[in-house]
Write a protein that holds these residues in place. Structure first.
Motif, PDB file in Angstrom:
ATOM      1  N   PRO A 188      -7.855  -0.065   3.041  1.00  0.00           N
ATOM      2  CA  PRO A 188      -9.276   0.199   3.273  1.00  0.00           C
ATOM      3  C   PRO A 188      -9.803  -0.437   4.560  1.00  0.00           C
ATOM      4  N   ALA A 189      -8.976  -1.259   5.208  1.00  0.00           N
ATOM      5  CA  ALA A 189      -9.334  -1.937   6.457  1.00  0.00           C
ATOM      6  C   ALA A 189      -8.030  -2.255   7.185  1.00  0.00           C
ATOM      7  N   GLY A 211      -7.757  -5.286  -6.413  1.00  0.00           N
ATOM      8  CA  GLY A 211      -8.989  -4.781  -5.812  1.00  0.00           C
ATOM      9  C   GLY A 211      -8.749  -4.183  -4.435  1.00  0.00           C
ATOM     10  N   LEU A 212      -7.906  -4.860  -3.641  1.00  0.00           N
ATOM     11  CA  LEU A 212      -7.581  -4.326  -2.318  1.00  0.00           C
ATOM     12  C   LEU A 212      -6.941  -2.946  -2.432  1.00  0.00           C
ATOM     13  N   VAL A 213      -5.964  -2.845  -3.313  1.00  0.00           N
ATOM     14  CA  VAL A 213      -5.250  -1.573  -3.469  1.00  0.00           C
ATOM     15  C   VAL A 213      -6.190  -0.494  -3.998  1.00  0.00           C
ATOM     16  N   LEU A 258      -6.456 -14.732 -10.720  1.00  0.00           N
ATOM     17  CA  LEU A 258      -7.476 -14.380  -9.730  1.00  0.00           C
ATOM     18  C   LEU A 258      -6.845 -13.751  -8.492  1.00  0.00           C
ATOM     19  N   LEU A 259      -5.693 -14.264  -8.073  1.00  0.00           N
ATOM     20  CA  LEU A 259      -5.016 -13.671  -6.921  1.00  0.00           C
ATOM     21  C   LEU A 259      -4.605 -12.229  -7.228  1.00  0.00           C
ATOM     22  N   PHE A 313       0.831  -1.204   0.000  1.00  0.00           N
ATOM     23  CA  PHE A 313       0.000   0.000   0.000  1.00  0.00           C
ATOM     24  C   PHE A 313       0.869   1.259   0.000  1.00  0.00           C
ATOM     25  N   ASP A 314       1.973   1.222   0.743  1.00  0.00           N
ATOM     26  CA  ASP A 314       2.895   2.365   0.726  1.00  0.00           C
ATOM     27  C   ASP A 314       3.437   2.606  -0.679  1.00  0.00           C
ATOM     28  N   LYS A 315       3.801   1.511  -1.352  1.00  0.00           N
ATOM     29  CA  LYS A 315       4.331   1.623  -2.709  1.00  0.00           C
ATOM     30  C   LYS A 315       3.288   2.222  -3.657  1.00  0.00           C
ATOM     31  N   ALA A 316       2.015   1.873  -3.417  1.00  0.00           N
ATOM     32  CA  ALA A 316       0.930   2.371  -4.272  1.00  0.00           C
ATOM     33  C   ALA A 316       0.501   3.777  -3.886  1.00  0.00           C
TER      34      ALA A 316
END
Length: 217
Positions: A159-160, A202-204, A195-196, A151-154
């Motif tokens: 979101p949770a 999707g999470l990001v 799929l993974l 997430f830091d990289k992005a």
């Protein structure tokens, strides 16, 4: 006449390492095939090509061998996640690398089944459950840190709570591994890795963009 070079003799430690790896490979297949309770030291030794003496020179019990396999399971893979995320140029390269790693993981069908067998053994054996829980906590902490790095990289906030996201990711990855390794109609590791990757993207995407600070006069 040219003679073939003689292969160097293995050192004592090298020979022991080969023995342990062959015993672990044989044990993994045995645990997956008949479960921990049904696993036989004699069959493990026979498959590995060793005597019972070789087994007991390295392990006291079947559970000791199970714990050694447990130590192998996922530890190196998650360490590679951290390395991949840390050196990646962009998010696409992270997704591509993690997809390739998961594809190789799913191709090793026994590991998905082994994950379930470990869970079952932890339910049945209180002593093993203590060790397994400690392992789970460490692995989940490592996965959570990898997700935080991603997430830091992005440039986005999760979101949770990352602990919950780590649990969801591991559960999803284990389920995919089982589904795409056990069912003949679904034996496509590339489909599982796709799929993974969609799950991770999707999470990001659900994360909140981090505002960049601006300095100026």
């Amino acid at each position: 006449m040219t003679q073939n070079p003689i292969a160097p003799r293995l050192t004592r430690d090298e020979s022991r390492g080969v023995t342990i790896e062959r015993l672990k490979t044989a044990a993994l297949g045995e645990f997956v095939r008949v479960g921990f309770a049904g696993a036989s030291v004699d069959r493990i030794c026979e498959t590995a090509g060793y005597s019972r003496g070789a087994f007991y020179a390295n392990y006291k019990t079947k559970q000791d061998l199970l714990l050694d396999l447990l130590n192998d399971y996922n530890t190196d893979e998650i360490a590679n996640w951290h390395s991949t995320i840390g050196r990646a140029r962009d998010m696409d390269s992270i997704y591509a690398d993690m997809a390739a790693r998961f594809e190789r993981y799913v191709s090793k069908a026994d590991w998905g089944v082994f994950a379930v067998e470990m869970m079952l053994q932890a339910r049945r054996n209180a002593d093993f459950a203590v060790t397994y829980q400690a392992y789970q906590e460490k692995i989940m902490d490592d996965v959570a840190r990898a997700l935080s790095l991603m997430f830091d990289k992005a440039g986005r906030r999760p979101p949770a709570p990352v602990a919950g996201l780590a649990t969801a990711l591991r559960s999803y990855a284990t389920g995919l591994s089982l589904e795409y390794s056990l069912h003949s109609a679904h034996r496509d590791p590339k489909a599982a890795s796709t799929l993974l990757t969609l799950f991770l993207r999707g999470l990001v995407a659900q994360g909140t963009a981090v505002a960049t600070s601006r300095t100026g006069s």
